[in-house]
Structures are given as structure tokens and as C-alpha cells.
Design an enzyme around this catalytic site. Structure first.
Site, PDB file in Angstrom:
ATOM      1  CG  ASP A   1      -6.720   2.818   3.122  1.00 50.45           C
ATOM      2  OD1 ASP A   1      -5.745   3.579   3.149  1.00 50.45           O
ATOM      3  OD2 ASP A   1      -7.098   2.232   2.089  1.00 50.45           O
TER       4      ASP A   1
HETATM    5  C1  BGC Z   1      -4.659   3.205   0.031  1.00 53.14           C
HETATM    6  C2  BGC Z   1      -3.836   2.256   0.873  1.00 53.14           C
HETATM    7  C3  BGC Z   1      -2.499   2.855   1.215  1.00 53.14           C
HETATM    8  C4  BGC Z   1      -2.719   4.186   1.885  1.00 53.14           C
HETATM    9  C5  BGC Z   1      -1.452   4.865   2.355  1.00 53.14           C
HETATM   10  C6  BGC Z   1      -4.687   4.610   0.605  1.00 53.14           C
HETATM   11  O1  BGC Z   1      -5.234   5.504  -0.308  1.00 53.14           O
HETATM   12  O2  BGC Z   1      -5.977   2.703  -0.087  1.00 53.14           O
HETATM   13  O3  BGC Z   1      -3.708   1.029   0.220  1.00 53.14           O
HETATM   14  O4  BGC Z   1      -1.765   1.976   2.016  1.00 53.14           O
HETATM   15  O5  BGC Z   1      -3.398   5.043   0.984  1.00 53.14           O
HETATM   16  O6  BGC Z   1      -0.726   5.392   1.329  1.00 53.14           O
END
Ligand code: BGC
Length: 766
Positions: free
Chosen positions: A290
Site C-alpha cells: 500500500d
Molecule cells: C490507501 C489505499 C489505496 C492507495 C492507492 C493508500 O493511501 O491506503 O487504500 O489503494 O493509497 O491510492
């Protein structure tokens, strides 16, 4: 050679046992894919292999200028595996062209996006969607999201988010399906099926990514990204099931969570990523971090960038979102023996397999059809589906003296800071939404009933008295247009408007960005200034209905005691304005049921229905007793329990009927109730089955959801609803993490929410 042998053996087995014919083509496809990827990987340098593991932030790619962007050079050098959150076929085509025309091996890129609850046609936030308890509707919403996203060049979504959340302080509770592992698992399955279809051969299905693995919803104190720590029993029984359900449903990818698990950040947790995910659950797809999950581990305190990148890779991470440290640090780690070539190859293979399955090697522009983009996004049909889905997600929390539905006559004052704002409607995580196309509550009402009802409006208050708070709570272009006049003037204007109306609908609650990522709250009430407005409106003596926007369970004790009717509309998406009109005026009878407990008080959280008894259980007839498990100042009850939700009609449940009270081994029990619609409206009821295992080798919850059915009943109609229960439904992970059931006595409960149930009991022996 080995693979051919395997194929031969399976063909033989399939032949001799008459196994299904599909096995053969699947294996042939697998073999073809392997041959293709083997040949490709033979040509790849270490750098090119690491490039496939790299998912950089796309920066600001501007149409027509992608070639000049920073990213372009990296793509041409084969250092990029995919990009994410780029919107439009034009931009995507442009960067894909760089990959397939300018990079040495011409490997196409994957394009990911946070398509969380719809694309341009926005569906309810996942927490709201889950309250529909309608798996066809859930699946359809994912299908439509996939259809629109793929028409715009996207082939991979960072959804479903299936983190169990039992702490209303945590803002990301909005993005999941609530507190229950059984319901969460059904939804995980439905979403994966909706996004991916049965395979990826079509150009209107996309790869799903289940997230955030694991336990992200159990952040201590509800503070986002915070530490989690829990027993393995709780992980396996309560928090893991939805991730596993997504894996069982064939999800193509998994996203690691930011938090630590057992003292090791999930991103470097080999037990989680390899032992559980791959060895125990048989996951065959790829794992992405993530965001900057890898470099964040430096702050977690488990090593420098070089170390954490190596640990992530060796734990089982295949793709590095944003940090680029696997790309940059692995060559050195390889020299030092901290990572292995086998691990790099395995990760690279998984990414290439995903691209192969998506059909990108056959046609890198498979998802880049400009005609589709023009004709298949935000269509009337999709919007119609979003409108009816939104209406199914609303939960009627109170309806004293049947004040709702509203009559389509007279004049109604709609008052509140959320009544006339469209950018707020799509809710958190709606990155592809076109805010200008969303419909505000006021517009929805006017277009639906404006010819019959005189609709008046006033803002009544700002979102919050504190302008700095309001700014934090309305980010990403979601301003509510702060009114600079004094609170008293804004309120007086509303009272004047209210005085001209027959009744008042207060449209209050959270703004879209008061829940979602990094939006945790320690006060989960409606902001005080809005509560003051509500109190003033009630004082007018006119009937008041509260239309409540929220992305989390709120403390509504006062509202429940004082406001005659409350309709919780969550954030229903781009069409919610219409759906609110449909429900308020009775064209749709609400049938949503809560999937998360609404506490009386912030001090009660984390709160959930499937609690355990403790050795000092409180007697049901009392709310406090010294030396019992309770509070001095408030009972253990919620304001609204899990599974709760009213309708414009009423349902009467018969006693429970059991096909047997003594069962053995793999027999099946049928538990049924008859339900009568005793009111004046046709309606739908979510009938819920709970089971309690009275005595176990480990302590067991007082009830666990094990089934549900949503049934439609015409006014006056009676139906029998039956559940068939087998030992499979009694299984749990015991102290040794063995998944099995234990003989003994079980309480079977059926009801319209987790609190009001009809009960029976059975003994079940092995
Ligand atoms: C979030 C994710 C998301 C990712 C990409 C992160 O900050 O926790 O859920 O998919 O960003 O945008």
C-alpha cells in the site's frame, strides 16, 4: 518438461474419473502462459525484472505530454510495471505506447485505480452498500464500476476493501462492509465476482485487489495506520475471513496493509504474506504494497531503506507501490545475499502472469477504446442502477407515528449544510467521480417532486463552528462553501424559512471527508453547531425529519430520543439526491439494515454484537451491577444494534421452527420462521440467522451471523423463510487454529436484527 508431465497426469486423472471438461483448457492455458513467460523472462535483465515490480506514483501526466514526464524515461528503460490513478483513455494510451513501442522488451503496463464504489457513476460508499444486504446489487455495482473503468483504460482496481472494523473512530470504516466476518465474506465474494467476472477475457472486466491485508481495521484507538495487536484466534475467526473469501473467489491481487501484525509490519511479514496467504490459502496472484508501505517501515523502526525493501521482497511482496525501493535497492541486496534471484523471479513472474491473464500481451490497448469511453460511462442505465442501489443502502433508524413517508403536497423546508451541495454526495474515495455531475439533495428533490411540493431551503449552519476543522473535513475539492456570516444570522435565516413550511427536513451530519483515509475522529457526534440547529428546528414545534449523512456509526443517543424520524443515507453516490427523494416520499420503502453497531457513547467503542460473555456477565434485566462487566454511567446497549433498520411497513415473526432438536454428524438442520407484513406498504425484510455455540474448547461469541435472506413481502403477505444449517456453519478456529466444529448444544436465532430474535436450541453430536 515438468509442466508437460503435470499436464499429462491431470489429463489422465480427468479422463479416468470423468472430471469436468474445463480442467483441460485451463491447464492448457496455464501451460501456454508458462511457455510464453519463460521465454520472455529468459530475455529479461535483472533491472527489467525489477522494473516489473515497480508501481511508481504517476505524478502529473498531462495528455499530449506524457513523453516529457519523468515517468516516461523510466517506462522506456523498462523500469515500470504499471501506473495508477491516471484517468482517461487518451492519457493511458499515451503512456502504454511508450511501454510497447519504446521499451526494449515491449512489455505492456497495467493501469490501476482506486475504483472503490463506482467510477463516474458513483455507488454508495461500501459501508452503505453493505447495508443493502443484497449480494446481487453489490455484485452489479462492481460490474458496472468495472465496465466504466475498463472503458476508460483501467484494468485493475484497488478494491474490495474488506477490513473488519469495530471501532467507529476509525475513518476508513466507511470503506468496508462493517463489523461482521460472515457478511464481509459474502460481500468480498460478490465484489470480486463483479469486478473480475469468470475470467479476464472480456474487455469490460478488471482485476480486483483485496485490501488491506491484514487487520488494518483494528488500529488501536481507531487512529489511522496505528498499531494492531490481537490473538491468532481473533485473526482467524473474525478478521481473516473476508480476505480469505476474496482469495477463494479468485481475486487476482492482494494489497498489504500499513499496520504491523505481531510486531512486524504487514509489508515485511513473511508469516502473513507467504505462510498464511500462499501456503494456507493457496493464493496464486500477486501482492502489492500500500503506497509507500515499504519505506514507511524505516519509521516503523525495522531497518534502513535497503533492509526494509529486502525484507518486503523476501516476505512475499511482488509489487512496490510508490517507494521504488525494490527497484533501486535490490541489486545491492542481491549482491549481499539479502534477497534471492528466485524471489525476484517469482515476483516478476506473478506480475507478468497478471498482465498475460488480462490479455495485455495480445493487445496492450485492449482497454483503450475511445468509443467505449464515450458510450459506456455515466450512462442512463448505470445511473438508474446507482439510484436504486442508493435507496437500498439507506437505513431508517426511527419513524415515530409514521411521519415518513412524506406526502407529496404542501411545503417542506430542507435545512442544513449538506442539503444543497453536490460535491459532498459521492462520498470519500471517489477518485473518478465527476463532481459537477452529482446531484445534490435539493436538485434530486426538485426534479422528483418539485411540481407537487413547495421546496424551501436554507443552510442553517456551517459544517462545523471551527473553520480550520471544516477545511480539514472538506479536502479534495469537496468544499461546502463556508458561509462567512455569523452563526446567529445563518440560523435565523433558517428559522424564517422554516416558519413558512408545513414541516422540516434537516439535512445534517458528516461531510464526505469526515470519514475515509486519515479521517479518524475522537468525537463521533454530529458537529455541535449542526446539533444546535437541529434543536432550534425542533423548538419550532413543526414535525422534523433528520436526513443523516455519515461515513461511520455516530453517537445518536440524543437524536434518537428527540427527533421523530431519522433516515441514515450514508453517502449514496452520484444519484443519491434522487434516491433520497424516492425514499422520503415513499416511492421506495427503505429496507437497509446496519452492518455496524451505533454506540450510545464514544467510551463504548470498540463495539460489536458478537461479543463474548466474560466470567462476569451482566444479568439481562439490569444495566448495572457492582463487580459485573459494565460501566457506571451507561448501559452496555448500543443505540442501534447490528442488523437494525426499520421499514415503512412492519414485519411480524413467528416462533422459530426446527426440523430436529437432536442431530448427528453431517446431518442438516432446517430452521424456519414465517414472516408477515403487517403494515400497509409492500416492503423488504432482511431476515438474519445467528448461532451460538454454548460450550467450546475456547470461549465463543454470544451470537454469530451465519445466514441472511432479503425477502420481499406485499402488504398483508406471509412467507416462510428457511435456513439450512450444516456442521460447516458451526466451524471455528480453535486454540490450535484447527478449523472444526465441536459437538454440544447450539442456540439458533432468527430475527430482523441482532437483538430481537426468535430462539430455539439443538444438540449436535459428532
Ligand atoms: C490507501 C489505499 C489505496 C492507495 C492507492 C493508500 O493511501 O491506503 O487504500 O489503494 O493509497 O491510492
Amino acid at each position: 518438461m515438468k509442466l508437460l508431465q503435470r499436464l499429462f497426469i491431470v489429463l489422465l486423472v480427468a479422463g479416468s474419473f470423468g472430471a469436468t471438461a474445463q480442467l483441460v483448457p485451463t491447464l492448457r492455458e496455464d501451460a501456454k502462459m508458462k511457455t510464453f513467460i519463460d521465454a520472455l523472462m529468459k530475455q529479461m535483465t535483472l533491472e527489467e525484472k525489477l522494473g516489473q515490480l515497480n508501481l511508481p506514483g504517476s505524478g502529473d501526466i498531462v495528455t499530449g505530454q506524457a513523453g516529457n514526464s519523468d515517468i516516461a524515461k523510466k517506462i522506456e528503460q523498462g523500469k515500470v510495471g504499471g501506473l495508477f490513478n491516471i484517468k482517461s483513455v487518451a492519457k493511458i494510451k499515451e503512456v502504454q505506447k511508450l511501454a510497447v513501442e519504446k521499451s526494449r522488451l515491449k512489455i505492456p503496463l497495467m493501469f490501476g485505480m482506486d475504483v472503490i464504489h463506482g467510477y463516474e457513476t458513483v455507488f454508495p460508499i461500501p459501508l452503505g452498500l453493505s447495508c443493502s444486504w443484497d449480494m446481487d446489487l453489490v455484485k452489479r455495482s462492481a460490474q458496472i464500476a468495472a465496465g466504466e473503468a475498463s472503458a476508460d483504460g483501467i484494468n485493475w482496481t484497488f478494491s474490495p476493501m474488506v477490513d473488519i472494523a469495530r471501532d467507529a473512530r476509525w475513518g476508513r470504516i466507511a470503506e468496508g462492509s462493517g463489523e461482521d466476518p460472515y457478511l464481509g465474506s459474502q460481500i468480498a465474494k460478490a465484489m470480486v465476482a463483479g469486478y473480475q467476472g469468470t475470467d479476464y477475457s472480456k474487455n469490460n472486466t478488471i482485476m480486483a485487489c483485496v485490501k488491506h491485508y491484514a487487520l488494518y481495521g483494528a488500529a488501536e484507538a481507531g487512529r489511522d495506520y496505528n498499531t494492531t495487536d490481537m490473538s491468532r484466534q481473533r485473526m482467524y475467526n473474525d478478521y481473516f475471513p473476508p480476505y480469505k473469501a476474496a482469495v477463494d473467489a479468485g481475486v487476482g491481487s492482494v494489497m498489504a496493509s500499513f499496520n504491523e501484525v505481531d510486531g512486524v509490519p504487514a509489508t515485511a511479514n513473511k508469516w502473513l504474506m507467504t505462510d498464511v496467504l500462499r501456503k494456507q490459502w493457496g493464493f496464486k496472484g500477486f501482492v502489492v504494497t500500500d503506497y509507500t508501505g515499504i519505506t514507511e517501515m524505516v519509521d516503523h523502526g525495522i531497518g534502513d531503506t535497503q533492509t526494509v525493501a529486502a525484507r518486503a521482497l523476501m516476505a512475499g511482496i511482488d509489487m512496490d507501490m510508490v517507494s521504488e525501493s525494490i527497484l533501486n535497492r535490490s541489486p545491492q541486496s542481491l549482491k549481499e545475499g539479502k534477497v534471492t534471484m528466485a524471489q525476484i523471479d517469482a515476483a516478476c513472474r506473478r506480475i507478468l502472469e497478471a498482465k498475460y491473464k488480462l490479455g495485455l500481451f495480445s493487445d496492450p490497448y485492449k482497454y483503450c477504446d475511445e468509443n467505449r469511453a464515450k458510450n459506456e460511462i455515466f450512462t442512463d442505465a448505470n445511473r438508474k442502477q446507482a439510484r436504486l442501489t442508493a435507496a437500498q443502502s439507506f437505513v431508517l433508524l426511527k419513524n415515530q407515528n409514521n411521519i415518513l413517508p412524506l406526502k407529496k403536497t404542501g411545503s417542506i423546508a430542507f435545512i442544513g449544510p449538506l442539503a444543497d451541495n453536490k460535491v459532498n454526495m459521492p462520498g470519500t474515495w471517489s477518485v473518478a467521480a465527476n463532481f459537477s455531475k452529482a446531484t445534490s439533495v435539493l436538485t434530486g428533490l426538485k426534479e422528483t417532486v418539485g411540481d407537487k411540493v413547495k421546496i424551501l431551503y436554507a443552510k442553517g449552519s456551517n459544517l462545523d463552528a471551527d473553520s480550520a476543522f471544516e477545511e480539514r473535513a472538506t479536502m479534495f475539492g469537496k468544499s461546502l462553501g463556508r458561509d462567512k456570516r455569523s452563526a446567529a444570522v445563518i440560523l435565523q435565516e433558517a428559522l424564517d424559512v422554516a416558519s413558512q413550511a408545513d414541516m422540516i427536513v434537516a439535512v445534517l451530519g458528516e461531510s464526505a471527508e469526515m470519514s475515509g483515509e486519515s479521517s479518524s475522529r475522537t468525537n463521533i457526534e454530529i458537529p455541535e453547531i449542526q446539533k444546535d440547529l437541529l434543536k432550534a428546528l425542533l423548538k419550532t414545534g413543526k414535525p422534523v425529519v433528520l436526513v443523516l449523512f455519515t461515513g461511520r456509526p455516530l453517537v445518536l443517543k440524543w437524536e434518537n430520543e428527540n427527533v421523530p424520524a431519522i433516515l441514515n443515507v450514508w453517502f449514496g453516490g452520484s444519484e443519491a439526491g434522487y434516491a433520497i427523494a424516492d425514499v422520503l416520499f415513499g416511492d421506495v420503502n427503505p429496507s437497509g439494515k446496519l452492518t455496524t453497531t451505533f454506540p450510545q457513547n464514544i467510551g463504548q467503542v470498540p463495539m460489536y454484537y458478537a461479543t463474548k460473555n466474560t466470567g462476569r456477565r451482566l444479568d439481562n434485566t439490569k444495566w448495572f451491577e457492582k463487580f459485573r462487566s459494565n460501566y457506571l454511567d451507561v448501559s452496555n446497549d448500543p443505540v442501534y444494534p447490528f442488523g437494525f433498520g426499520l421499514s415503512y411497513t412492519s414485519f411480524k415473526y413467528s416462533d422459530i421452527k426446527l426440523s430436529s432438536t437432536s442431530l448427528k454428524g453431517n446431518q442438516t438442520l432446517t430452521a424456519s420462521v414465517t414472516i408477515t407484513n403487517t403494515g400497509n406498504y409492500d416492503g423488504k425484510e432482511v431476515v438474519q440467522l445467528y448461532i451460538r455455540d454454548l460450550v467450546g474448547s475456547v470461549t465463543r461469541p454470544v451470537k454469530e451471523l451465519k445466514g441472511f435472506q432479503k425477502v420481499a413481502l406485499k402488504a398483508g403477505e406471509t412467507k416462510t423463510v428457511s435456513f439450512s444449517i450444516s456442521p460447516e456453519d458451526l466451524k471455528f478456529y480453535n486454540y490450535d487454529l484447527k478449523y472444526d466444529w465441536e459437538p454440544g448444544e447450539f442456540v439458533i436465532m432468527i430475527g430482523g436484527n441482532s437483538k430481537d430474535v426468535k430462539m430455539g436450541s439443538v444438540t449436535w453430536n459428532k
